[in-house]
Enzyme design. Structure first.
Site, PDB file in Angstrom:
ATOM      1  CG  ASP A 170       3.750 -50.229  -2.027  1.00 38.20           C
ATOM      2  OD1 ASP A 170       4.007 -50.231  -3.240  1.00 38.20           O
ATOM      3  OD2 ASP A 170       4.386 -50.895  -1.192  1.00 38.20           O
ATOM      4  CD  GLU A 202       7.618 -54.175  -5.585  1.00 37.20           C
ATOM      5  OE1 GLU A 202       8.691 -53.683  -5.194  1.00 37.20           O
ATOM      6  OE2 GLU A 202       6.621 -54.310  -4.847  1.00 37.20           O
ATOM      7  CD  GLU A 203       4.550 -54.895  -2.193  1.00 40.41           C
ATOM      8  OE1 GLU A 203       5.552 -55.205  -1.502  1.00 40.41           O
ATOM      9  OE2 GLU A 203       4.115 -53.735  -2.271  1.00 40.41           O
TER      10      GLU A 203
END
Length: 455
Positions: A170, A202-203
């Site tokens: 990821d 994104e995280e």
């Protein structure tokens, strides 16, 4: 005499073993020097432990993946990996645009900084491609170094080499696969431009994709967007929605020997959280959150809780943070359900309790504050009309809802190698076989998009 014979026999046996090992040595191209070794072809050959690094170095895909993973890129600190990726894409004759992304500090203030940026790449002057591949280059903490391992045996199948480290799954597996898939496409179809978008953050809320979406780079000329996330090689038909909130309870401090002189924020937040925790199991008709046949039930996770300062002090404040994965319905309706549930429990336990919505930065106007996060969206339905893939749904969030789509005929696919079950853990890893299968999957999705370009 007997000892001499046994010694000679031992030497002869060792020589035979060494000869066999030499015959089955893997060359840099991934094939054998001898035909004695086969067990499924060059993608599934047997190798020795010492040859694992050679396998990685001999592959453009695997070596790019290694370079990406070796660079620390925890959210808000993606500069180094971004600079590497820009240099790499530039060396492959892509035109590369860098888009700086602001970040918000703990007070909500926007900070401008060159330490993180999105990357948008395309061939030549074709800045408005019809096909776009996109993934994120940030990771969760902590950084875990890149490493290679294998099953407990003296040799193993090439496909079984395990690649470990933060971001291996990821989302740097998707990044590497998408780059190589785009290069393969342009070699076959140089007249059909394809774009690569790699975003930050994104995280931690999706600020990178939101920045791209609201910029001139989001031209709206695309007909196919392929998002990269770990899906175990399946096409994702959709994922759950998202609502998050912070619950802050204000009490009154006092000596623990005389608790009636104060009001414990911890004692008040516990029954509230107990009710919140079961909202996904309660029917909507009884005040619960909705479910659906496609996505199952809505789930809640109380991921953080703190309160008080010492055991001999009545707690003045207690805080909890909750993530809600919506299986159906509108996020604003979900917020109303959550608010009513909290208010009902709070006023049942204390008649004069005041429950208010807050932005978290102002002076509290009630005993109990609910601070909903800025990110909230309903279920995200995606396309899954390409043959040759398993189809599934997932519970995690992605950057898909942060991309503002122009037009009604845009296909959105979500696909990638690796499993989400290890993505944020200490054991984040995937195999060489999964990486290479992921590349083939992206090639297949791009080929389908080419058919839309050339009906």
């Amino acid at each position: 005499m007997q000892k001499t014979y046994l010694l000679a026999l031992l030497v002869s046996s060792l020589a035979s073993v060494r000869s066999l090992a030499d015959q089955t040595r893997l060359d840099l191209g991934g094939s054998f020097d001898s035909t004695d070794s086969a067990d499924g072809g060059s993608d599934n050959v047997m190798i020795q432990k010492s040859e694992m690094n050679e396998v990685i170095a001999s592959s453009e895909l695997l070596s790019l993946h290694r370079s990406l993973v070796e660079i620390k890129s925890i959210s808000d600190n993606e500069q180094a990996v971004g600079e590497f990726l820009i240099d790499y894409l530039d060396s492959k004759n892509f035109t590369v645009e860098m888009q700086y992304v602001d970040f918000d500090d703990d007070t909500g203030k926007t900070i401008r900084s060159p330490r993180r940026f999105n990357i948008f790449a395309y061939p030549g002057n074709n800045a408005s491609p019809g096909i776009i591949l996109t993934s994120h280059i940030d990771t969760v903490p902590p950084f875990i170094p890149y490493s290679l391992s294998h099953p407990a045996s003296t040799s193993l199948k090439r496909d079984d080499i395990l690649i470990s480290g933060r971001g291996t799954v990821d989302d740097k597996a998707s990044v590497a696969c998408q780059v190589i898939a785009a290069m393969d496409h342009l070699e076959k179809h140089p007249d059909i431009p394809i774009g690569l978008l790699f975003v930050v953050s994104e995280e931690v809320g999706g600020k990178g994709m939101s920045t791209f979406s609201n910029s001139r780079l989001n031209s709206g000329t695309y007909h196919t967007i392929i998002f990269g996330e770990p899906t175990e090689g399946a096409l994702v038909a959709g994922h759950k929605g998202m609502v998050s909130f912070t619950l802050r309870v204000h009490g009154k401090p006092a000596h623990s020997g005389y608790p009636w002189l104060g009001r414990s924020a911890v004692s008040e937040i516990i029954p509230i959280l107990a009710e919140v925790d079961r909202l996904g199991d309660i029917p909507v008709s009884q005040g619960g959150l909705p479910s659906s046949e496609k996505y199952g039930r809505t789930t809640l996770n109380i991921g953080f809780m703190s309160g008080g300062v010492a055991s001999n002090v009545v707690a003045e404040e207690a805080v909890a943070k909750v993530a809600v994965r919506l299986a159906a319905g509108d996020p604003e309706d979900a917020k109303d359900i959550i608010f009513r549930a909290i208010r009902n429990v709070a006023t049942k336990n204390r008649n004069d309790a005041t429950v208010v919505l807050s932005n978290g930065h102002e002076r509290p106007k009630g005993d109990i504050e609910i601070i909903f996060g800025l990110e909230a969206y309903g279920v995200i339905d995606l396309d899954s009309d390409v043959d040759g893939f398993n189809v599934t749904t997932v519970n995690y969030g992605t950057d898909v809802p942060h991309w503002k789509i122009y037009g009604d005929n845009v296909k959105r696919y979500l696909y990638g190698p690796g499993t989400i079950f290890v993505a944020h853990g200490k054991n984040e890893a995937l195999t060489v076989g999964e990486m290479e299968a992921g590349l083939e999957g992206y090639k297949k999705l791009v080929a389908k998009a080419v058919e839309r370009e050339r009906p």
